[in-house]
Write a protein that holds these residues in place. Structure first.
Motif, PDB file in Angstrom:
ATOM      1  N   SER A  56     -14.565   2.471   6.865  1.00  0.00           N
ATOM      2  CA  SER A  56     -14.867   0.968   7.370  1.00  0.00           C
ATOM      3  C   SER A  56     -13.765   0.092   6.694  1.00  0.00           C
ATOM      4  N   VAL A  57     -13.239  -0.880   7.260  1.00  0.00           N
ATOM      5  CA  VAL A  57     -12.514  -1.779   6.757  1.00  0.00           C
ATOM      6  C   VAL A  57     -13.166  -3.103   7.174  1.00  0.00           C
ATOM      7  N   ILE A  70     -13.535   0.222  12.832  1.00  0.00           N
ATOM      8  CA  ILE A  70     -13.635   1.702  12.073  1.00  0.00           C
ATOM      9  C   ILE A  70     -12.437   2.430  12.439  1.00  0.00           C
ATOM     10  N   VAL A  71     -12.208   3.127  11.318  1.00  0.00           N
ATOM     11  CA  VAL A  71     -11.176   4.436  11.182  1.00  0.00           C
ATOM     12  C   VAL A  71     -11.694   5.526  11.365  1.00  0.00           C
ATOM     13  N   ASN A 131      -3.432   5.344   9.581  1.00  0.00           N
ATOM     14  CA  ASN A 131      -3.485   4.177  10.147  1.00  0.00           C
ATOM     15  C   ASN A 131      -4.439   3.223   9.777  1.00  0.00           C
ATOM     16  N   ALA A 132      -4.863   3.502   8.525  1.00  0.00           N
ATOM     17  CA  ALA A 132      -5.996   2.628   7.894  1.00  0.00           C
ATOM     18  C   ALA A 132      -5.642   1.272   7.378  1.00  0.00           C
ATOM     19  N   THR A 133      -4.381   1.124   6.912  1.00  0.00           N
ATOM     20  CA  THR A 133      -4.001  -0.066   6.326  1.00  0.00           C
ATOM     21  C   THR A 133      -3.695  -0.941   7.640  1.00  0.00           C
ATOM     22  N   PHE A 141       0.780  -1.487   0.087  1.00  0.00           N
ATOM     23  CA  PHE A 141      -0.021  -0.085   0.147  1.00  0.00           C
ATOM     24  C   PHE A 141       0.917   1.007  -0.112  1.00  0.00           C
ATOM     25  N   ALA A 142       0.335   2.413  -0.386  1.00  0.00           N
ATOM     26  CA  ALA A 142       1.031   3.550  -0.351  1.00  0.00           C
ATOM     27  C   ALA A 142      -0.010   4.643   0.109  1.00  0.00           C
ATOM     28  N   LEU A 143       0.425   5.690   0.938  1.00  0.00           N
ATOM     29  CA  LEU A 143      -0.465   6.758   1.124  1.00  0.00           C
ATOM     30  C   LEU A 143      -0.010   7.954   0.340  1.00  0.00           C
TER      31      LEU A 143
END
Length: 339
Positions: free
Chosen positions: A49-50, A334-335, A316-318, A26-28
């Protein structure tokens, strides 16, 4: 119109995971933000949501939902505040549910946004108990599994966003006995002491089949499957004649790098006349009004507990997603972008 920021951060999939996803997949990235075109709205995401299904979308395979594209923003459920609108149906300040998560600001086609009321429930609830996971639990138990009062119900992944609701829905509607499996002793305690399950076990503490038979010596009538693998095999052994299983997820095999074996006891399906049926929430939109009425009522009365595990910050989502795959969440993961 509120002030529109110059840039927004969003998560891109940059590599297809092999087995368990890792940070390098992943990349932000920062992207420019523009005013919305006619028929569109710009939304500042507050919560995203994840969910387990997102792991399947990281593979380049044909499925019921298209795969994520490489070097493009990922998407998923999100709730946010309208900061600019080029559609008469939405005003600045409205809160909306939409499908462009994994980013701070979303340029949303107004046709694909739904107003939600923060006065009726916390905004994050529209991603969990009053959202897709809640309707999945409701439809999967009552419509797909044809639950009826007096049934004995077994739920795998029972401390997760969907499983924790399935068990409680069954108890509220008169199940004779509800059994859950989870991946830690702490979650087992939670299932019985907070969510009202009659019995629960840690699947890491011994063979699932043996623990299920001990918890349900007279068998089960309904199985809600979030795990697959040995849980599904154990449930087939324990299901009574004319038992029903709702197949919702197979998280045990999402990160497998080799083909996973199916249940070795499928022949029992014939003699017991079992019904095993998959569930996709999109097939059950007609239940939405009854679902919201029932679940909102159970929340108000205190009959239903809806837990969330909240991770702060888009950056911090990933890690929240990976933590959900590892089972680190209780209830809905939840994020939050509100900090």
């Amino acid at each position: 119109m509120s002030e529109i920021p110059a840039v927004s951060r969003e998560w891109h999939l940059v590599r297809r995971p092999q087995g368990w996803p890792v940070a390098e997949d992943f990349a932000l990235r920062e992207v420019e933000v523009a005013a919305p075109a006619p028929g569109r709205i710009l939304v500042r995401n507050l919560y995203m949501s994840v969910d387990p299904y997102m792991r399947g979308r990281m593979n380049d395979v044909k499925s019921y939902v298209p795969p994520f594209q490489l070097d493009r923003p990922m998407d998923g459920g999100a709730v946010g505040e309208v900061v600019a609108s080029a559609d008469e149906r939405f005003a600045v300040g409205d809160h909306v549910l939409h499908g462009l998560g994994w980013r701070e600001y979303a340029d949303v086609d107004a046709k694909h946004a739904t107003k939600v009321d923060a006065a009726l429930a916390p905004l994050s609830a529209y991603l969990g108990v009053l959202g897709m996971p809640g309707l999945t639990a409701y439809a999967g138990l009552f419509e797909v599994a044809s639950f009826k009062e007096g049934d004995t119900v077994f739920v795998s992944g029972a401390a997760g966003a969907v499983g924790s609701l399935v068990g409680q829905f069954a108890k509220i509607k008169g199940a004779a006995r509800v059994i859950g499996s989870a991946g830690s002793d702490e979650k087992v305690t939670l299932l019985t002491e907070k969510y009202g399950f009659d019995a629960a076990f840690n699947y890491k503490n011994g063979p699932v089949g043996e623990q299920l038979k001990e918890a349900a010596p007279e068998g089960i009538d309904v199985y809600f499957d979030n795990v697959g693998g040995d849980h599904l095999e154990a449930a087939i052994s324990s299901l009574n004649v004319h038992g029903r299983a709702t197949l919702c997820g197979a998280i045990a095999q999402y990160n497998a790098t080799e083909p996973t074996p199916g249940p070795r006891n499928l022949a029992l399906v014939i003699g017991k006349r079992l019904r095993l049926q998959g569930v996709l929430v999109g097939d059950h939109a007609g239940l939405q009004p009854q679902f919201v009425q029932d679940v909102a009522g159970w929340l108000r009365s205190g009959e239903l507990v809806a837990d969330e595990t909240v991770v702060e910050g888009v950056e911090n989502a990933t890690e929240a997603f990976l933590g959900m795959l590892r089972g680190e969440n209780t209830g809905k993961m939840i994020v939050s972008f509100t900090g």
